[in-house]
Design a protein around this motif. Structure first.
Motif, PDB file in Angstrom:
ATOM      1  N   LYS A   1     -12.756  -1.323 -14.890  1.00  0.00           N
ATOM      2  CA  LYS A   1     -12.333  -2.474 -15.691  1.00  0.00           C
ATOM      3  C   LYS A   1     -10.821  -2.466 -15.835  1.00  0.00           C
ATOM      4  N   ILE A   2     -10.287  -1.275 -16.062  1.00  0.00           N
ATOM      5  CA  ILE A   2      -8.827  -1.158 -16.121  1.00  0.00           C
ATOM      6  C   ILE A   2      -8.392  -0.321 -14.930  1.00  0.00           C
ATOM      7  N   GLU A   3      -7.598  -0.918 -14.073  1.00  0.00           N
ATOM      8  CA  GLU A   3      -7.149  -0.195 -12.885  1.00  0.00           C
ATOM      9  C   GLU A   3      -5.660   0.061 -12.976  1.00  0.00           C
ATOM     10  N   SER A   4      -5.231   1.116 -12.359  1.00  0.00           N
ATOM     11  CA  SER A   4      -3.802   1.385 -12.310  1.00  0.00           C
ATOM     12  C   SER A   4      -3.414   1.763 -10.885  1.00  0.00           C
ATOM     13  N   GLU A   5      -2.814   0.803 -10.200  1.00  0.00           N
ATOM     14  CA  GLU A   5      -2.349   1.032  -8.830  1.00  0.00           C
ATOM     15  C   GLU A   5      -1.257   2.109  -8.834  1.00  0.00           C
ATOM     16  N   GLU A   6      -0.436   2.053  -9.863  1.00  0.00           N
ATOM     17  CA  GLU A   6       0.665   3.003  -9.975  1.00  0.00           C
ATOM     18  C   GLU A   6       0.134   4.447 -10.058  1.00  0.00           C
ATOM     19  N   LEU A   7      -0.928   4.601 -10.832  1.00  0.00           N
ATOM     20  CA  LEU A   7      -1.540   5.927 -11.002  1.00  0.00           C
ATOM     21  C   LEU A   7      -2.063   6.439  -9.659  1.00  0.00           C
ATOM     22  N   ARG A   8      -2.715   5.563  -8.942  1.00  0.00           N
ATOM     23  CA  ARG A   8      -3.287   5.919  -7.641  1.00  0.00           C
ATOM     24  C   ARG A   8      -2.179   6.345  -6.673  1.00  0.00           C
ATOM     25  N   ILE A   9      -1.103   5.570  -6.634  1.00  0.00           N
ATOM     26  CA  ILE A   9      -0.006   5.878  -5.708  1.00  0.00           C
ATOM     27  C   ILE A   9       0.689   7.179  -6.103  1.00  0.00           C
ATOM     28  N   LEU A  10       0.894   7.370  -7.412  1.00  0.00           N
ATOM     29  CA  LEU A  10       1.558   8.601  -7.862  1.00  0.00           C
ATOM     30  C   LEU A  10       0.738   9.839  -7.520  1.00  0.00           C
ATOM     31  N   MET A  11      -0.585   9.740  -7.735  1.00  0.00           N
ATOM     32  CA  MET A  11      -1.462  10.868  -7.401  1.00  0.00           C
ATOM     33  C   MET A  11      -1.368  11.158  -5.907  1.00  0.00           C
ATOM     34  N   ARG A  12      -1.293  10.093  -5.142  1.00  0.00           N
ATOM     35  CA  ARG A  12      -1.217  10.226  -3.686  1.00  0.00           C
ATOM     36  C   ARG A  12       0.107  10.876  -3.278  1.00  0.00           C
ATOM     37  N   GLU A  13       1.178  10.404  -3.867  1.00  0.00           N
ATOM     38  CA  GLU A  13       2.497  10.949  -3.529  1.00  0.00           C
ATOM     39  C   GLU A  13       2.592  12.420  -3.913  1.00  0.00           C
ATOM     40  N   LEU A  14       1.988  12.749  -5.035  1.00  0.00           N
ATOM     41  CA  LEU A  14       1.984  14.133  -5.500  1.00  0.00           C
ATOM     42  C   LEU A  14       1.275  15.032  -4.485  1.00  0.00           C
ATOM     43  N   SER A  15       0.163  14.543  -3.954  1.00  0.00           N
ATOM     44  CA  SER A  15      -0.574  15.366  -2.986  1.00  0.00           C
ATOM     45  C   SER A  15       0.126  15.431  -1.632  1.00  0.00           C
ATOM     46  N   MET A  16       1.069  14.513  -1.411  1.00  0.00           N
ATOM     47  CA  MET A  16       1.765  14.484  -0.119  1.00  0.00           C
ATOM     48  C   MET A  16       3.049  15.313  -0.104  1.00  0.00           C
TER      49      MET A  16
ATOM     50  N   GLU B   1       0.842  -1.192   0.000  1.00  0.00           N
ATOM     51  CA  GLU B   1       0.000   0.000   0.000  1.00  0.00           C
ATOM     52  C   GLU B   1       0.877   1.241   0.000  1.00  0.00           C
ATOM     53  N   LEU B   2       0.650   2.142   0.960  1.00  0.00           N
ATOM     54  CA  LEU B   2       1.423   3.389   0.959  1.00  0.00           C
ATOM     55  C   LEU B   2       2.444   3.441   2.090  1.00  0.00           C
ATOM     56  N   ASP B   3       2.573   2.378   2.839  1.00  0.00           N
ATOM     57  CA  ASP B   3       3.522   2.358   3.951  1.00  0.00           C
ATOM     58  C   ASP B   3       4.960   2.418   3.434  1.00  0.00           C
ATOM     59  N   ASP B   4       5.844   2.906   4.283  1.00  0.00           N
ATOM     60  CA  ASP B   4       7.259   2.900   3.895  1.00  0.00           C
ATOM     61  C   ASP B   4       8.164   2.880   5.115  1.00  0.00           C
ATOM     62  N   ILE B   5       9.415   2.504   4.869  1.00  0.00           N
ATOM     63  CA  ILE B   5      10.472   2.564   5.884  1.00  0.00           C
ATOM     64  C   ILE B   5      11.429   3.651   5.447  1.00  0.00           C
TER      65      ILE B   5
END
Lengths: 442, 153
Positions: B38-53, A311-315
């Motif tokens: 139908k088409i999911e992208s985990e990478e897209l979700r994580i990148l969007m999240r990292e960008l907001s963080m 998920e989003l966890d990290d070390i």
């Protein structure tokens, strides 16, 4: 005949006068038409302005729009003017409001050199502060030579004011630098600082946080980056009184080479530091001046990284080691070396590290659990025995927090931190601290 | 001292209560969202999240943060374009039998629009135009939403 001639002359005169009157009337009519035309144009411009999106109409009523009746100039749709040196410059203003409420047992700071050594301080004293609020201005200007970016950032951790009345704390410069053509010039973070940092409210005890004037060249690629940085030198040495002093005799800039790496599984960096540590008839903390001078090379290495887990966890971690590392680790709690009565410098090894695990409970709530250690090998043969309790040997720290994002760019957090400090006399002191944070970045 | 500790513990409990409420609603939304895609992208979700963080990266200067945003945005642009390619080349049998030729044409247009959105994110990031980044990302989101609203089962 004479009578007829006189009559003709009279008629012609009247016609002439009539013609002159007609001409002046025509001129007047032309002027009127021109005036009307100008007014029509002006009304057309106003009509255009009134057809703009909602909000503009209010501005017209408030008088913010200056309407040129002659229609020679377009309406001005602003209250004031912000003039930039280049028409292409984009200026952004931002900052953050930061409010911290801190309670500690005993009274102290979560900084390696300021952990209380005894129980004399008050327990549970509440400290509230908004001084870590920040303000920044940045610009971006495209030029023929590429993009020029600048930043000036300040906080309010400067001169401390009375908490009894207005809390009018002074501004403090954090960053003032420009970036162009791969070069960074000005004051900013040292390239030796850990590239990856913990997600905690308080900085970890071994923190590598140095901001200073730099001249840096960087290469940035998608997967990696390289920096070569020449930075302001500042030697810190331990004298016979157990005090860290600055000789102010530096002649060569500190040099840092850093490699940054951005793989899909995280981030990492390795930084190498080289220093030329000098003293030339330095004045010690007790006011006495040494007669000799000395210089020697110091070095250090800092590795920091983040490894993404499920998920989003990290070390996140960092580790430093160096001989003559001094002020680059733990907020200057340790000296780069010591100096004897003849002014001879002997460098000391300093080391530290931290590791933290960040877990996301939900998309808006996260926690970090972190542990820190930092220590040094002081050369105590040159220090008076009575002053051993002024010389830091090692510190331990641990932190646990809960951070909540109530709205975008907002943060509310609660953190518990525990610190332990040991000095060369063997005395130990520890401190517990709880911090409540409310922050908003704008 | 005990009073203060008690107060702090109470604060944490209150925070936890707010959080547990948002957990359940967030989980529901996620489940619903996953069910529909139908088409999911985990990478897209994580990148969007990292960008907001990035805003919470406390030690970095604002220009350092922009460097980081730019890096994430460039990666995001690649992922969006990759996703657009996948969407455009999705097997016909996965599109649903009820789709008319006109629906398919619209679908292809949206897939192409998604690709253009990716290009725009990349262009904005390349030029460090961070003030336009949110808009470019929002346009991508709109493209997805419009297509889903029109064509999703």
């Amino acid at each position: 005949m004479k009578k007829s001639a006189l009559l003709c002359f009279f008629v012609l005169s009247i016609m002439g006068v009539q013609a002159a009157e007609d001409k002046s009337e025509l001129d007047a009519l032309k002027a009127q038409a021109k005036g009307l035309s100008e007014r029509i144009d002006a009304y057309a411009l106003r009509q255009d302005a009134e057809e703009e999106p909602a909000g503009l109409e209010d501005e017209v009523q408030k008088g913010y729009i200056v309407d040129d009746v002659a229609g020679n100039k377009a309406p001005i749709r602003q209250k004031g003017i912000l003039e930039m040196s280049s028409a292409d410059t984009v200026l952004s203003v931002g900052g953050r409001i930061d409010m911290q409420s801190i309670v500690s047992w005993p009274e102290g700071a979560y900084i390696a050199g300021k952990i209380p050594l005894d129980e004399r301080g008050e327990n549970g004293q509440l400290l509230m502060s908004a001084r870590d609020s920040r303000l920044w201005v940045k610009t971006r200007t495209p030029t023929d030579e590429g993009l020029v970016r600048t930043l000036i950032e300040v906080d309010f951790l400067g001169t401390t004011a009375s908490e009894a009345t207005t809390n009018s704390h002074g501004l403090r410069l954090r960053h003032a630098y420009l970036e162009a053509a791969g070069f960074t010039v000005g004051q900013t973070n040292s390239a030796f600082n850990s590239f990856v940092t913990l997600d905690t409210i308080r900085y970890p005890l071994n923190y590598t946080l140095v901001r200073q004037p730099v001249l840096r060249y960087s290469v940035n690629e998608r997967l990696y980056g390289v920096d070569l940085s020449f930075e302001q030198p500042e030697t810190t040495l331990l004298d016979q009184n157990g005090t860290i002093f600055t000789p102010k005799d530096d002649v060569v800039p500190d040099v840092v080479a850093r490699l940054r790496y951005y793989p899909s599984w995280g981030e990492g960096s390795v930084a190498l530091l080289g220093r030329y540590i000098t003293q030339d008839q330095a004045t010690l903390s007790n006011g006495s001046t040494l007669s000799g001078k000395d210089a020697t090379f110091g070095w250090g290495v800092n590795i920091s990284g983040k490894i993404k887990l499920f998920e989003l966890d990290d070390i996140r971690f960092d580790a430093q080691y160096g001989v003559g590392l001094g002020r680059y680790v733990a907020f200057n709690a340790f000296a780069a070396g010591s100096i004897d009565a003849d002014g001879k410098i002997e460098l000391q090894a300093t080391y530290g590290g931290h590791i933290g695990y960040r877990h996301w409970w939900t998309h808006k709530l996260r926690s970090t659990l972190a542990f820190t250690y930092a220590g040094t090998d002081n050369n105590m043969e040159n220090v008076n025995t009575a002053d051993y309790d002024r010389v830091n040997r090692e510190v331990y720290g641990s932190q646990l927090n809960l951070l909540w994002i109530p709205l975008p760019n907002g943060l509310v957090g609660l953190e518990y931190s525990k610190a332990l400090r040991t000095v060369e006399s063997g005395i130990k002191g520890d401190m517990d601290m709880v911090t409540l944070l409310v922050r908003y970045d704008f | 001292m005990l009073l203060r500790v008690g107060f702090l513990l109470l604060s944490m409990l209150v925070l936890s209560a707010c959080v547990s409420k948002s957990v359940s609603s967030s989980n529901e939304t996620e489940q619903l969202s996953k069910k529909e895609h139908k088409i999911e992208s985990e990478e897209l979700r994580i990148l969007m999240r990292e960008l907001s963080m990035v805003v919470y990266d406390r030690q970095k200067s604002e220009l350092d943060r922009d460097d980081l945003r730019r890096r994430y945005a460039l990666n995001l642009a690649d992922v969006v374009k990759e996703l657009a390619y996948k969407v455009e080349h999705i097997p016909q049998n996965e599109l649903g039998k009820a789709l008319t030729d006109q629906d398919k044409a619209i679908y292809e247009r949206y897939a192409h629009e998604l690709y253009l959105n990716g290009e725009e994110i990349g262009r904005v990031a390349q030029k460090y135009e961070m003030e336009k980044l949110d808009g470019a990302i929002a346009k991508t989101q709109q493209s997805c939403d419009r297509c889903h609203a029109l064509l999703r089962d």
